[in-house]
Design a protein around this motif. Sequence first.
Motif, PDB file in Angstrom:
ATOM      1  N   PRO A   1      -4.615 -17.984 -24.244  1.00  0.00           N
ATOM      2  CA  PRO A   1      -4.908 -17.739 -22.827  1.00  0.00           C
ATOM      3  C   PRO A   1      -3.823 -16.952 -22.106  1.00  0.00           C
ATOM      4  O   PRO A   1      -4.073 -16.356 -21.065  1.00  0.00           O
ATOM      5  CB  PRO A   1      -5.048 -19.150 -22.252  1.00  0.00           C
ATOM      6  CG  PRO A   1      -4.262 -20.022 -23.171  1.00  0.00           C
ATOM      7  CD  PRO A   1      -4.395 -19.419 -24.528  1.00  0.00           C
TER       8      PRO A   1
ATOM      9  N   PHE B   1      -6.890 -18.926 -13.296  1.00  0.00           N
ATOM     10  CA  PHE B   1      -7.968 -19.318 -14.198  1.00  0.00           C
ATOM     11  C   PHE B   1      -9.053 -20.044 -13.404  1.00  0.00           C
ATOM     12  O   PHE B   1      -8.747 -20.956 -12.620  1.00  0.00           O
ATOM     13  CB  PHE B   1      -7.457 -20.260 -15.302  1.00  0.00           C
ATOM     14  CG  PHE B   1      -6.623 -19.595 -16.350  1.00  0.00           C
ATOM     15  CD1 PHE B   1      -7.201 -18.991 -17.458  1.00  0.00           C
ATOM     16  CD2 PHE B   1      -5.239 -19.564 -16.231  1.00  0.00           C
ATOM     17  CE1 PHE B   1      -6.425 -18.379 -18.431  1.00  0.00           C
ATOM     18  CE2 PHE B   1      -4.459 -18.958 -17.198  1.00  0.00           C
ATOM     19  CZ  PHE B   1      -5.047 -18.357 -18.297  1.00  0.00           C
TER      20      PHE B   1
ATOM     21  N   ARG C   1     -10.526 -16.060 -17.156  1.00  0.00           N
ATOM     22  CA  ARG C   1      -9.340 -15.354 -16.656  1.00  0.00           C
ATOM     23  C   ARG C   1      -9.810 -14.026 -16.061  1.00  0.00           C
ATOM     24  O   ARG C   1      -9.994 -13.029 -16.787  1.00  0.00           O
ATOM     25  CB  ARG C   1      -8.324 -15.140 -17.776  1.00  0.00           C
ATOM     26  CG  ARG C   1      -7.070 -14.435 -17.285  1.00  0.00           C
ATOM     27  CD  ARG C   1      -5.915 -14.486 -18.256  1.00  0.00           C
ATOM     28  NE  ARG C   1      -4.839 -13.639 -17.736  1.00  0.00           N
ATOM     29  CZ  ARG C   1      -3.607 -13.561 -18.217  1.00  0.00           C
ATOM     30  NH1 ARG C   1      -3.267 -14.304 -19.264  1.00  0.00           N
ATOM     31  NH2 ARG C   1      -2.718 -12.765 -17.685  1.00  0.00           N
TER      32      ARG C   1
ATOM     33  N   TYR D   1     -12.380 -18.311 -22.112  1.00  0.00           N
ATOM     34  CA  TYR D   1     -11.906 -19.037 -23.279  1.00  0.00           C
ATOM     35  C   TYR D   1     -12.626 -20.375 -23.390  1.00  0.00           C
ATOM     36  O   TYR D   1     -12.790 -21.081 -22.394  1.00  0.00           O
ATOM     37  CB  TYR D   1     -10.406 -19.281 -23.184  1.00  0.00           C
ATOM     38  CG  TYR D   1      -9.585 -18.025 -23.037  1.00  0.00           C
ATOM     39  CD1 TYR D   1      -9.057 -17.377 -24.148  1.00  0.00           C
ATOM     40  CD2 TYR D   1      -9.347 -17.480 -21.771  1.00  0.00           C
ATOM     41  CE1 TYR D   1      -8.307 -16.217 -24.008  1.00  0.00           C
ATOM     42  CE2 TYR D   1      -8.595 -16.322 -21.632  1.00  0.00           C
ATOM     43  CZ  TYR D   1      -8.084 -15.695 -22.745  1.00  0.00           C
ATOM     44  OH  TYR D   1      -7.351 -14.552 -22.598  1.00  0.00           O
TER      45      TYR D   1
END
Length: 298
Positions: free
Chosen positions: A170, A258, A271, A278
């Motif tokens: 991430p 996020f 993101r 993710y």
Amino acid sequence: MKKRWLLNLFLLAVVASLVTFLYVRPKTEANKGAEYEVSTYKLAEFNAIAIEFPAKAAVTFEKIDGYWRLTAPYKTRADQLSVQRILAIIAAKSREKIVSDDMAKFGLVNPALKLKLFRDKNNSEEFLFGTYNPLTDEQYISHKNTVYLISNTYAEAASTQVVEMVDKAPLKPTEKVAGFDFSRLEQWEASRLNVDLVDGQWKVSIKEAKPLQNEMNEWVDYSWIHTLAKSVELYTPDRKTVYPSLEIKMADGSKVHFDKIQESPDLLLGRPDEGLMYTFPSDSGFVMLNPPINVPSK
């Protein structure tokens, strides 16, 4: 006497035959195991890659500030190991080395894919991938007008779906974590939780919290720096929807935002700045969003 002489002669012949067999056998096996290097290039020579297919868009990479990035069909961070597997072609070895003008019989006139490795835009090396050998399940490739027979894993690495070549971490390798703002997550909204690294020590905005430094360091390292999503996909934020969110503060003063799309059955984090979403297993996701700040229960 004559019989004994004949027996000794026979034994001598047997010993000589055995010595000859043992002497010759390793050489025969060595010849059978001979391998040819496809190239002698070094990984550090190349800073761009192009993978071209007959019927779909090319996939390209570029090395920027020491890290590989996807540059087409879209721009984003690349999974570094995926790129290394593509580049592994330069270290491939083959038991066959064929110099031939008849490239058609190896499927190399209209190759299944072309792999180009660039030192700069005017200096590149090209590898063509052709048909498979049905007896060995290996693949014919050509480089510099020479044909080799190599493992099919090299073509598989270059043909991987593009989304699987996106970095599943991430955070960027260059992003240095200095704090977290969890105040816009449901479980921390009332307490407005912030966690910050101050002079090398983790400080928590909740007075009652008693964070242990080793636990906090391990949590950051395990949950955010070295964690990998089980999958990644492209993400376009829905401007009509306001999601719970968090921000990670960086040492340079920047912040990474996020969106928490969902928490169960998997944690989905979007993101927006990189256009990626993710997917993390729910157990790992729970730990990511709940730092070990040790707030005494009431």
